[in-house]
Design an enzyme around this catalytic site. Structure first.
Site, PDB file in Angstrom:
ATOM      1  CG  ASN A   9      -8.429   1.197  -0.176  1.00 45.81           C
ATOM      2  OD1 ASN A   9      -9.612   1.491  -0.295  1.00 45.81           O
ATOM      3  ND2 ASN A   9      -7.517   2.076   0.237  1.00 45.81           N
ATOM      4  CE  LYS A  11      -6.296   4.041  -2.473  1.00 51.36           C
ATOM      5  NZ  LYS A  11      -5.090   4.820  -2.613  1.00 51.36           N
ATOM      6  CG  HIS A  96      -6.120   4.988   3.215  1.00 51.32           C
ATOM      7  ND1 HIS A  96      -5.735   6.068   2.463  1.00 51.32           N
ATOM      8  CD2 HIS A  96      -5.646   3.890   2.581  1.00 51.32           C
ATOM      9  CE1 HIS A  96      -5.052   5.623   1.407  1.00 51.32           C
ATOM     10  NE2 HIS A  96      -4.997   4.310   1.463  1.00 51.32           N
ATOM     11  CD  GLU A  98      -6.077   7.766  -0.743  1.00 49.01           C
ATOM     12  OE1 GLU A  98      -7.177   7.195  -0.718  1.00 49.01           O
ATOM     13  OE2 GLU A  98      -5.127   7.382  -1.459  1.00 49.01           O
ATOM     14  CD  GLU A 168      -1.834   1.714   2.607  1.00 48.57           C
ATOM     15  OE1 GLU A 168      -1.978   0.959   1.655  1.00 48.57           O
ATOM     16  OE2 GLU A 168      -2.623   2.631   2.881  1.00 48.57           O
ATOM     17  N   GLY A 174      -0.206   5.381  -4.715  1.00 48.25           N
ATOM     18  CA  GLY A 174      -0.717   5.902  -5.984  1.00 48.25           C
ATOM     19  C   GLY A 174       0.330   6.618  -6.826  1.00 48.25           C
ATOM     20  CB  SER A 214       3.048   1.779  -5.992  1.00 46.03           C
ATOM     21  OG  SER A 214       2.609   3.126  -6.056  1.00 46.03           O
TER      22      SER A 214
HETATM   23  P1  PGA Z   1      -2.034   2.170  -4.302  1.00 48.51           P
HETATM   24  O1  PGA Z   1      -2.866   2.488  -2.974  1.00 48.51           O
HETATM   25  O2  PGA Z   1      -1.885   0.666  -4.371  1.00 48.51           O
HETATM   26  O3  PGA Z   1      -2.883   2.713  -5.409  1.00 48.51           O
HETATM   27  O4  PGA Z   1      -0.727   2.854  -4.171  1.00 48.51           O
HETATM   28  C1  PGA Z   1      -2.643   1.753  -1.804  1.00 48.51           C
HETATM   29  C2  PGA Z   1      -3.531   2.282  -0.710  1.00 48.51           C
HETATM   30  O5  PGA Z   1      -3.737   3.502  -0.653  1.00 48.51           O
HETATM   31  O6  PGA Z   1      -4.058   1.513   0.111  1.00 48.51           O
END
Ligand code: PGA
Length: 253
Positions: A9, A11, A96, A98, A168, A174, A214
């Site tokens: 992903n 982003k 997601h 976000e 998640e 993140g 992460s």
């Molecule tokens: P990250 O994001 O691996 O940077 O923690 C995962 C995600 O949001 O899908």
């Protein structure tokens, strides 16, 4: 039995030039690895370029990070399922955290998007997961149950088998703070139980549940070794082609 699925992903990252550079290195390094399903979800602006490049390989599929649930029409700034299909997109991430937190997406909206994706023969990757305060408040199962029931409302066995779930935990995204393999496994087992509750055990057994938050090469193998973890949705660590290949390799057990 369930084939693992590792998805990048990206982003709001990666220009066209960066997409080209990533794919050049990535495709060389990943070779014809077929033991896991591999998905790359670039931003909309890089989809056509990635689609063109990936049309020459069999084993890496294209994903989108979002879509609108309506058919083409007056929805300024939105992208429809048919537009994604035209670019040979196979998967689409919906809900997601976000999107849920920053753009107000509710389970009802996520449900509409996932349904519209399936109707257009796209496979939705439906994201769910609790926040830190929900975990600290002992509400993990309650939140996951609400998200499973809401985001997958109206899904029967046929729809569920075409759907990927991504667990998640919001506090792990993140932040560099990964759920322990045991924490993740516990949540995944519960999600599978909930899928069984809205359908049946045989269907629940077939649905792939990815872990996200992460994930990196150093922790992937342990997470992927858990019985109910069927892959990963990778954000930050998917921007480095070699690191992403390492995660893919680590998921092969
Ligand atoms: P990250 O994001 O691996 O940077 O923690 C995962 C995600 O949001 O899908």
């Amino acid at each position: 039995m369930r084939k693992k699925i590792i998805a990048a992903n990206w982003k709001m990252n990666m220009t066209l030039g960066e997409t080209d550079a990533f794919l050049e290195t990535f495709l060389l390094e990943v070779g014809d690895e077929k033991r896991v399903d591999i998905v790359i979800a670039p931003p909309f602006t890089a989809l056509a370029r990635a689609s063109d490049r990936l049309s020459r390989v069999q084993n890496v599929k294209l994903g989108a990070q979002n879509m609108h649930w309506e058919k083409p029409g007056a929805f300024t700034g939105e992208i429809s399922a048919s537009m994604l299909r035209e670019l040979f997109v196979r998967y689409v991430v919906v809900g997601h955290s976000e999107r849920r937190t920053l753009f107000g997406e509710t389970d009802e909206i996520v449900n509409k998007k996932a349904k519209a994706a399936l109707e257009a023969s796209l496979e939705p990757i439906v994201c769910i997961g609790e926040t830190l305060s929900e975990r600290d408040g002992g509400q993990v199962e309650q939140v996951l149950e609400r998200q499973v029931r809401g985001s997958l409302a109206g899904f029967g066995p046929k729809e569920l088998q075409k759907t990927v779930i991504a667990y998640e935990p919001v506090w792990a995204i993140g932040t560099g703070r990964t759920a322990t393999p045991a924490q993740a496994q516990e949540a995944h087992a519960f999600i599978r139980k909930m899928i069984g509750a809205i359908s049946d055990a045989a269907t629940a057994d077939k649905v792939r549940i990815q872990y996200g938050g992460s994930v990196k090469a150093a922790n992937a193998a342990q997470l992927m070794g858990q019985p109910d973890i069927d892959g990963a949705l990778v954000g930050g660590a998917s921007l480095d082609p070699r690191g992403f290949v390492e995660i893919i390799k680590a998921s092969i057990v």
